[in-house]
Design a protein around this motif. Structure first.
Motif, PDB file in Angstrom:
ATOM      1  N   UNK A 211     -16.238  -6.861  15.833  1.00 53.51           N
ATOM      2  CA  UNK A 211     -15.168  -8.484  15.980  1.00 53.51           C
ATOM      3  C   UNK A 211     -14.048  -7.166  16.229  1.00 53.51           C
ATOM      4  N   UNK A 212     -13.322  -7.845  17.225  1.00 50.35           N
ATOM      5  CA  UNK A 212     -12.249  -7.127  17.461  1.00 50.35           C
ATOM      6  C   UNK A 212     -10.971  -7.549  16.962  1.00 50.35           C
ATOM      7  N   UNK A 213      -9.637  -6.695  16.659  1.00 55.48           N
ATOM      8  CA  UNK A 213      -8.703  -6.799  16.128  1.00 55.48           C
ATOM      9  C   UNK A 213      -7.451  -6.810  16.775  1.00 55.48           C
ATOM     10  N   UNK A 214      -6.318  -6.515  16.522  1.00 55.41           N
ATOM     11  CA  UNK A 214      -4.740  -7.055  17.134  1.00 55.41           C
ATOM     12  C   UNK A 214      -4.240  -6.120  16.054  1.00 55.41           C
ATOM     13  N   UNK A 215      -3.594  -4.794  16.917  1.00 54.00           N
ATOM     14  CA  UNK A 215      -3.486  -4.330  15.736  1.00 54.00           C
ATOM     15  C   UNK A 215      -1.902  -3.712  15.612  1.00 54.00           C
ATOM     16  N   UNK A 216      -0.886  -4.724  16.728  1.00 51.65           N
ATOM     17  CA  UNK A 216       0.167  -4.931  17.158  1.00 51.65           C
ATOM     18  C   UNK A 216       0.978  -4.549  15.842  1.00 51.65           C
ATOM     19  N   UNK A 217       1.021  -5.478  14.447  1.00 50.78           N
ATOM     20  CA  UNK A 217       2.072  -5.009  13.233  1.00 50.78           C
ATOM     21  C   UNK A 217       1.247  -4.142  12.362  1.00 50.78           C
ATOM     22  N   UNK A 218       0.215  -3.562  12.729  1.00 47.49           N
ATOM     23  CA  UNK A 218      -0.616  -2.871  11.941  1.00 47.49           C
ATOM     24  C   UNK A 218       0.451  -1.811  12.744  1.00 47.49           C
ATOM     25  N   UNK A 219       0.650  -1.171  14.122  1.00 48.36           N
ATOM     26  CA  UNK A 219       1.481  -0.195  14.954  1.00 48.36           C
ATOM     27  C   UNK A 219       2.178   0.180  14.654  1.00 48.36           C
ATOM     28  N   UNK A 220       3.276  -1.317  14.164  1.00 44.46           N
ATOM     29  CA  UNK A 220       4.881  -1.095  13.490  1.00 44.46           C
ATOM     30  C   UNK A 220       4.645  -0.727  12.224  1.00 44.46           C
ATOM     31  N   UNK A 221       3.603  -1.195  11.483  1.00 42.32           N
ATOM     32  CA  UNK A 221       3.838  -1.480  10.087  1.00 42.32           C
ATOM     33  C   UNK A 221       4.123   0.642  10.044  1.00 42.32           C
ATOM     34  N   UNK A 222       3.060   0.748  10.601  1.00 42.39           N
ATOM     35  CA  UNK A 222       2.906   2.710  10.733  1.00 42.39           C
ATOM     36  C   UNK A 222       3.909   3.262  11.244  1.00 42.39           C
ATOM     37  N   UNK A 223       4.969   2.843  12.014  1.00 42.81           N
ATOM     38  CA  UNK A 223       5.976   3.544  12.608  1.00 42.81           C
ATOM     39  C   UNK A 223       6.833   3.190  11.518  1.00 42.81           C
ATOM     40  N   UNK A 224       6.684   2.270  10.647  1.00 43.19           N
ATOM     41  CA  UNK A 224       8.287   2.342   9.764  1.00 43.19           C
ATOM     42  C   UNK A 224       8.112   3.484   8.220  1.00 43.19           C
ATOM     43  N   UNK A 225       6.916   2.842   8.519  1.00 42.30           N
ATOM     44  CA  UNK A 225       6.591   4.077   7.098  1.00 42.30           C
ATOM     45  C   UNK A 225       6.669   5.572   7.616  1.00 42.30           C
ATOM     46  N   UNK A 226       6.529   6.231   8.403  1.00 42.57           N
ATOM     47  CA  UNK A 226       6.351   7.089   9.461  1.00 42.57           C
ATOM     48  C   UNK A 226       7.884   8.267   9.119  1.00 42.57           C
ATOM     49  N   UNK A 227       9.065   6.665   9.484  1.00 47.61           N
ATOM     50  CA  UNK A 227      10.276   6.959   9.193  1.00 47.61           C
ATOM     51  C   UNK A 227      10.724   8.214   8.850  1.00 47.61           C
ATOM     52  N   UNK A 228      11.004   9.390   9.502  1.00 52.37           N
ATOM     53  CA  UNK A 228      11.961  10.679   7.982  1.00 52.37           C
ATOM     54  C   UNK A 228      10.662  11.313   7.909  1.00 52.37           C
ATOM     55  N   UNK A 229       9.465  11.022   8.481  1.00 50.22           N
ATOM     56  CA  UNK A 229       7.820  11.432   6.882  1.00 50.22           C
ATOM     57  C   UNK A 229       8.363  12.861   7.558  1.00 50.22           C
ATOM     58  N   UNK A 230       7.908  14.248   7.855  1.00 50.03           N
ATOM     59  CA  UNK A 230       7.774  15.480   8.363  1.00 50.03           C
ATOM     60  C   UNK A 230       6.006  14.609   8.871  1.00 50.03           C
ATOM     61  N   UNK A 231       6.141  15.711  10.442  1.00 51.72           N
ATOM     62  CA  UNK A 231       5.370  15.445  10.940  1.00 51.72           C
ATOM     63  C   UNK A 231       3.436  16.373  10.341  1.00 51.72           C
ATOM     64  N   UNK A 232       3.676  16.418   9.175  1.00 49.81           N
ATOM     65  CA  UNK A 232       2.241  16.491   8.690  1.00 49.81           C
ATOM     66  C   UNK A 232       2.200  16.008   7.314  1.00 49.81           C
ATOM     67  N   UNK A 233       3.352  15.629   7.225  1.00 50.05           N
ATOM     68  CA  UNK A 233       2.243  14.032   6.164  1.00 50.05           C
ATOM     69  C   UNK A 233       2.962  12.563   6.971  1.00 50.05           C
ATOM     70  N   UNK A 234       2.973  12.432   7.641  1.00 54.81           N
ATOM     71  CA  UNK A 234       2.723  11.211   8.369  1.00 54.81           C
ATOM     72  C   UNK A 234       1.306  10.591   8.518  1.00 54.81           C
ATOM     73  N   UNK A 235       1.547   9.262   8.260  1.00 52.43           N
ATOM     74  CA  UNK A 235       0.220   7.926   8.187  1.00 52.43           C
ATOM     75  C   UNK A 235      -0.380   8.046   9.424  1.00 52.43           C
ATOM     76  N   UNK A 236      -1.586   7.925   9.294  1.00 47.15           N
ATOM     77  CA  UNK A 236      -2.337   8.471  10.208  1.00 47.15           C
ATOM     78  C   UNK A 236      -3.032   6.319  10.425  1.00 47.15           C
ATOM     79  N   UNK A 237      -3.512   6.153  12.022  1.00 44.68           N
ATOM     80  CA  UNK A 237      -4.226   4.801  12.282  1.00 44.68           C
ATOM     81  C   UNK A 237      -5.527   4.285  11.206  1.00 44.68           C
ATOM     82  N   UNK A 238      -5.616   5.699  11.295  1.00 47.18           N
ATOM     83  CA  UNK A 238      -7.632   5.677   9.813  1.00 47.18           C
ATOM     84  C   UNK A 238      -7.220   5.412   8.583  1.00 47.18           C
TER      85      UNK A 238
END
Length: 406
Positions: A211-238
């Motif tokens: 199956x193919x998945x559109x992930x624009x919304x997932x990438x946008x959510x990830x960017x919001x979740x990682x705002x202000x997080x240290x690089x070592x603590x960021x949420x990954x796509x995986x």
């Protein structure tokens, strides 16, 4: 009373291990539960503990040397007890590959009609490859069991005529016409991985769903979740994909099963194995109860497991078991692939790279970030319709990622 410290079986299917490091020396006083050595198995580096108190009398295996399960690694003495007569010195550490046949060696071990001598599986294979007869050999293992060290001593004592050729890791001749090459020894981990994958492809009736998945919304959510997080603590796509798979298994529990011969085991917990590339091969540490974890907890747990996997420090309970696997090769630019099921699990999700692709939105064609997923399924325990339902649930979680926060 002298106590023998033997190498126990520290994980399922373990035959031998390397004594990576001794943490005690002869003459040291040890207490019950004290760590005596670090032991490298085919999966991880583990700690060997003393079962009782005593004084270290002798170390029979040097650091860096391999020993079979059941081999006597060291002796513990009681207060005032004399050290027993020393055993013959052990040879230097060897490679994982069995030695090449020694010219002049006697007939092959355990021919039909001969008495079968007590020997470890590894020692028996080495003897067979070298053409050695184990008749009359008294091993240095428990109750005279013949272990790897004993076969190495027999080979060292065999008369050699000229230099022996270097045998390939498989113990067979190199394929004709391949040209100059280097023979690479097969590590214990690589040998175990190879055996399990062959068994999986031969015994499990795989089928594949994509199956193919559109992930624009997932990438946008990830960017919001990682705002202000240290690089070592960021949420990954995986991390987000693993959470989506975990919630999908909760929603489709009939796919969270294991084939077990004449029965199917319905798992109550959602335990996700995540493939991690290490220097020695692929490891699959487990996030237990992944569906109940917050994204932050899941991400932190995955980083810790991956670090221990790469350092060879996973405990057996951190890699044995699990009900579902996720393997992501998207970071290598792989568009899609079919993964081999990790037995005894029933499914593994293969995740490809995201790329800009044209997609239809009503009457319009627009560009979107699209990622390909391929679900490998064991047809014995999960049929086509059920597998499709599970993949659809994973796709829905990825494309509507706000649900991953609940």
């Amino acid at each position: 009373m002298t106590t023998e410290i033997v190498l126990p079986s520290l994980s399922a299917g373990m035959e031998d291990a390397v004594i990576a490091k001794w943490l005690v020396q002869p003459g040291d006083q040890v207490a019950p539960g004290q760590v005596l050595a670090e032991v490298e198995t085919d999966k991880a580096t583990m700690e060997l503990e003393a079962a009782e108190a005593g004084i270290v009398g002798r170390l029979n295996v040097t650091a860096g040397q391999r020993a079979d399960v059941g081999a006597v690694l060291a002796l513990l003495l009681a207060e005032g007890e004399a050290l027993p007569e020393a055993a013959p010195p052990a040879p230097a550490a060897s490679t994982d590959r069995a030695p090449a046949p020694a010219p002049g060696a006697s007939a092959a071990a355990d021919r039909p009609g001969e008495r079968r001598h007590p020997a470890s599986p590894l020692a028996r294979r080495m003897a067979a490859q070298a053409g050695l007869n184990l008749a009359g050999t008294h091993g240095s293992g428990p109750k005279g069991r013949i272990v790897k060290i004993d076969v190495e001593r027999l080979l060292a004592a065999s008369p050699a005529v000229g230099p022996a050729p270097v045998a390939p890791a498989s113990g067979q001749d190199s394929p004709a016409g391949i040209g100059a090459h280097e023979v690479m020894p097969v590590s214990t981990m690589r040998r175990t991985i190879a055996r399990r994958l062959v068994e999986a492809k031969q015994r499990i009736p795989h089928f594949y769903l994509s199956a193919d998945c559109e992930i624009d919304a997932l990438l946008a959510l990830r960017a919001q979740l990682n705002e202000g997080r240290a690089a070592s603590a960021r949420i990954s796509v995986n991390d987000l994909i693993v959470k989506a798979a975990a919630l999908a298994l909760r929603a489709v529990p009939a796919a969270n099963v294991i084939w077990n011969g004449e029965e199917i085991l319905q798992l109550r917990d959602v335990d996700i194995s995540v493939a991690v590339a290490t220097e020695g091969g692929l490891m699959t540490p487990i996030l237990r109860g992944a569906d109940r974890m917050s994204l932050g907890t899941l991400s932190e747990g995955m980083r810790a497991l991956a670090a221990r996997a790469r350092a060879g420090r996973l405990k057996p309970e951190e890699y044995q078991g699990g009900g579902f696997s996720v393997s992501n090769l998207g970071m290598y630019g792989v568009k899609s692939f079919c993964a081999i099921i990790n037995p005894p699990q029933s499914c593994i999700l293969a995740v490809g790279a995201a790329e800009r692709r044209p997609v239809g939105r009503g009457e319009q064609i627009v560009l979107a970030e699209v990622m390909s997923l391929t679900l490998s399924v064991d047809h014995r325990s999960v049929d086509g319709a059920l597998g499709a339902e599970l993949l659809a649930a994973i796709k829905a979680g990825i494309e509507r990622p706000l649900g991953l926060l609940l």
